[in-house]
Design a protein around this motif. Structure first.
Motif, mmCIF file in Angstrom:
data_model
loop_
_atom_site.group_PDB
_atom_site.id
_atom_site.type_symbol
_atom_site.label_atom_id
_atom_site.label_comp_id
_atom_site.label_asym_id
_atom_site.label_seq_id
_atom_site.Cartn_x
_atom_site.Cartn_y
_atom_site.Cartn_z
ATOM 1 N N ALA A 9 37.152 -6.136 68.353
ATOM 2 C CA ALA A 9 37.266 -6.326 69.168
ATOM 3 C C ALA A 9 38.315 -6.818 69.806
ATOM 4 O O ALA A 9 38.690 -7.553 68.854
ATOM 5 C CB ALA A 9 36.294 -7.163 69.267
ATOM 6 N N LEU A 10 38.703 -7.194 71.175
ATOM 7 C CA LEU A 10 40.068 -8.324 71.219
ATOM 8 C C LEU A 10 39.864 -9.363 71.404
ATOM 9 O O LEU A 10 40.411 -10.177 71.883
ATOM 10 C CB LEU A 10 40.895 -7.880 72.784
ATOM 11 C CG LEU A 10 40.733 -5.844 72.833
ATOM 12 C CD1 LEU A 10 41.096 -5.251 74.132
ATOM 13 C CD2 LEU A 10 42.101 -5.848 72.228
ATOM 14 N N LEU A 11 38.676 -9.884 71.916
ATOM 15 C CA LEU A 11 38.255 -11.399 71.791
ATOM 16 C C LEU A 11 37.471 -10.968 70.697
ATOM 17 O O LEU A 11 35.824 -10.603 70.191
ATOM 18 C CB LEU A 11 37.493 -11.556 73.170
ATOM 19 C CG LEU A 11 38.321 -12.193 74.312
ATOM 20 C CD1 LEU A 11 37.537 -12.280 75.150
ATOM 21 C CD2 LEU A 11 39.851 -12.133 74.331
ATOM 22 N N LYS A 12 37.302 -12.426 69.642
ATOM 23 C CA LYS A 12 36.212 -12.528 68.447
ATOM 24 C C LYS A 12 34.930 -13.727 69.512
ATOM 25 O O LYS A 12 35.777 -14.933 69.489
ATOM 26 C CB LYS A 12 37.554 -13.051 67.078
ATOM 27 C CG LYS A 12 36.076 -13.364 66.573
ATOM 28 C CD LYS A 12 36.685 -13.975 64.791
ATOM 29 C CE LYS A 12 35.542 -13.981 64.162
ATOM 30 N NZ LYS A 12 36.751 -14.859 62.716
ATOM 31 N N VAL A 13 34.506 -13.947 69.878
ATOM 32 C CA VAL A 13 33.697 -14.098 70.407
ATOM 33 C C VAL A 13 32.161 -15.381 69.888
ATOM 34 O O VAL A 13 31.348 -13.930 69.206
ATOM 35 C CB VAL A 13 32.930 -14.127 71.651
ATOM 36 C CG1 VAL A 13 31.874 -15.148 72.824
ATOM 37 C CG2 VAL A 13 34.213 -13.519 72.749
ATOM 38 N N GLU A 14 32.826 -16.410 69.366
ATOM 39 C CA GLU A 14 31.048 -16.612 68.349
ATOM 40 C C GLU A 14 30.672 -18.447 69.419
ATOM 41 O O GLU A 14 30.781 -18.955 69.704
ATOM 42 C CB GLU A 14 32.001 -17.511 67.202
ATOM 43 C CG GLU A 14 32.929 -16.553 66.202
ATOM 44 C CD GLU A 14 33.780 -16.115 64.914
ATOM 45 O OE1 GLU A 14 32.883 -16.637 63.773
ATOM 46 O OE2 GLU A 14 34.635 -17.610 65.329
#
Ligand SMILES: COc1cc(/C=C/C(=O)SCCNC(=O)CCNC(=O)[C@H](O)C(C)(C)COP(=O)(O)OP(=O)(O)OC[C@H]2O[C@@H](n3cnc4c(N)ncnc43)[C@H](O)[C@@H]2OP(=O)(O)O)ccc1O
Length: 267
Positions: free
Chosen positions: A14-19
């Motif tokens: 994924a181009l963003l690591k969203v947590e």
């Protein structure tokens, strides 16, 4: 997070690591092999992410995976653009970075390594910037034969002044983390490796404010600061009235008067 643009596709990370961490959304730019260069994919993923902040999120931290925040525009995507496409591209960036600046909740940028060109422009759209000593800030557009296109000429002079931005753009001068703090670009300078933890700590703190106060700071304060003084004072009074009439303010003030909440102390 269910947003399509930030999801991994066909074997690609994924181009963003969203947590999610309690009330804080952590958004990591995730192209470390390209020093988090901002290609169309990652820009659209940022747009998607900031358009779909879950209702229970109260603050966002944006940071870079790897050793750098971002090396700016992915230069490999610019070579084929004509002027019409260039205009559309820049205006697309404007819309996306506006989503960051006008986010419903505070956005804190954690900065390390390269914070260059479009990466610097993205950091400008955040509400608080935290840097560690490895961070450095540059606008090498002059060397690339281009101009800023992500709102930098509007946002950066308001932070560091037109003269410093002019110097950065004309001479390619690279500001250190210490200079970034001295010139008001960053509000916190941490020890090495601590920008992200500090940003998360600050995010958790701002998440405890009354949402209406945060709304006023994010949406009203920038307009009040740019307004003529009479209009500004009127907007301030209106905003103050709305906030203090809210049940949340009354509950919080009562808690202080009843000695049920913390005093204000130096940290
Ligand atoms: C005009 O309309 C616009 C403009 C804009 C915004 C404009 C800008 O952002 S201009 C600034 C563009 N950025 C740069 O000039 C920085 C270039 N990168 C570097 O100087 C270095 O890569 C570094 C960031 C200092 C890191 O150095 P190092 O750790 O030694 O890594 P490298 O070996 O150099 O790079 C590894 C790998 O990443 C690729 N890469 C790095 N940066 C970029 C980039 N910006 N674009 C594309 N690719 C990049 C590098 O090529 C290497 O790739 P390999 O395949 O060789 O491994 C906005 C909107 C408008 O409409």
């Amino acid at each position: 997070m269910g947003n399509a643009a930030s999801a991994a596709t066909a074997g690609q990370p994924a181009l963003l690591k969203v947590e999610v961490s309690g009330p804080v959304l952590s958004v990591g730019l995730n192209r470390p092999a390209k020093r988090n260069a901002l290609n169309d994919g990652i820009i659209l993923a940022i747009a998607d992410c900031f358009s779909n902040i879950p209702d229970d999120i109260r603050a966002v931290v944006i940071h870079g995976i790897g050793d750098h925040f971002s090396s700016g525009l992915d230069l490999s995507e610019l070579t084929e653009q004509d002027a019409t496409e260039g205009l559309q591209h820049s205006q697309m960036w404007h819309r996306v970075f506006d989503r960051v600046q006008y986010c419903r909740v505070p956005v804190i940028a954690a900065l390390k390594g390269a914070v260059i060109g479009g990466g610097l422009e993205l950091a400008c759209a955040a509400h608080i910037r935290v840097a560690e000593p490895s961070a450095y800030f540059a606008l090498p557009e002059g060397q690339r034969g281009i101009f800023v296109g992500g709102g930098g000429s509007v946002r950066l002079p308001r932070l560091i002044g037109v003269a410093r931005m002019t110097d950065m753009m004309l001479t390619g001068r690279v500001y250190s983390a210490i200079e970034g703090a001295a010139y008001g670009f960053t509000q916190y300078l941490t020890e090495e490796g601590n920008a992200y933890p500090k940003a998360m700590e600050l995010a958790a703190k701002v998440a405890t404010n009354a949402p209406l106060t945060n709304f006023a700071v994010l949406q009203a304060l920038p307009m009040i600061a740019e307004a003529n003084p009479q209009a500004g004072l009127l907007m301030e009074s209106l905003m103050a009235t709305v906030a203090q009439s809210d049940k949340e303010a009354k509950t919080r003030i009562r808690a202080f008067l009843d000695r049920k909440t913390a005093k204000v102390k130096p940290t």
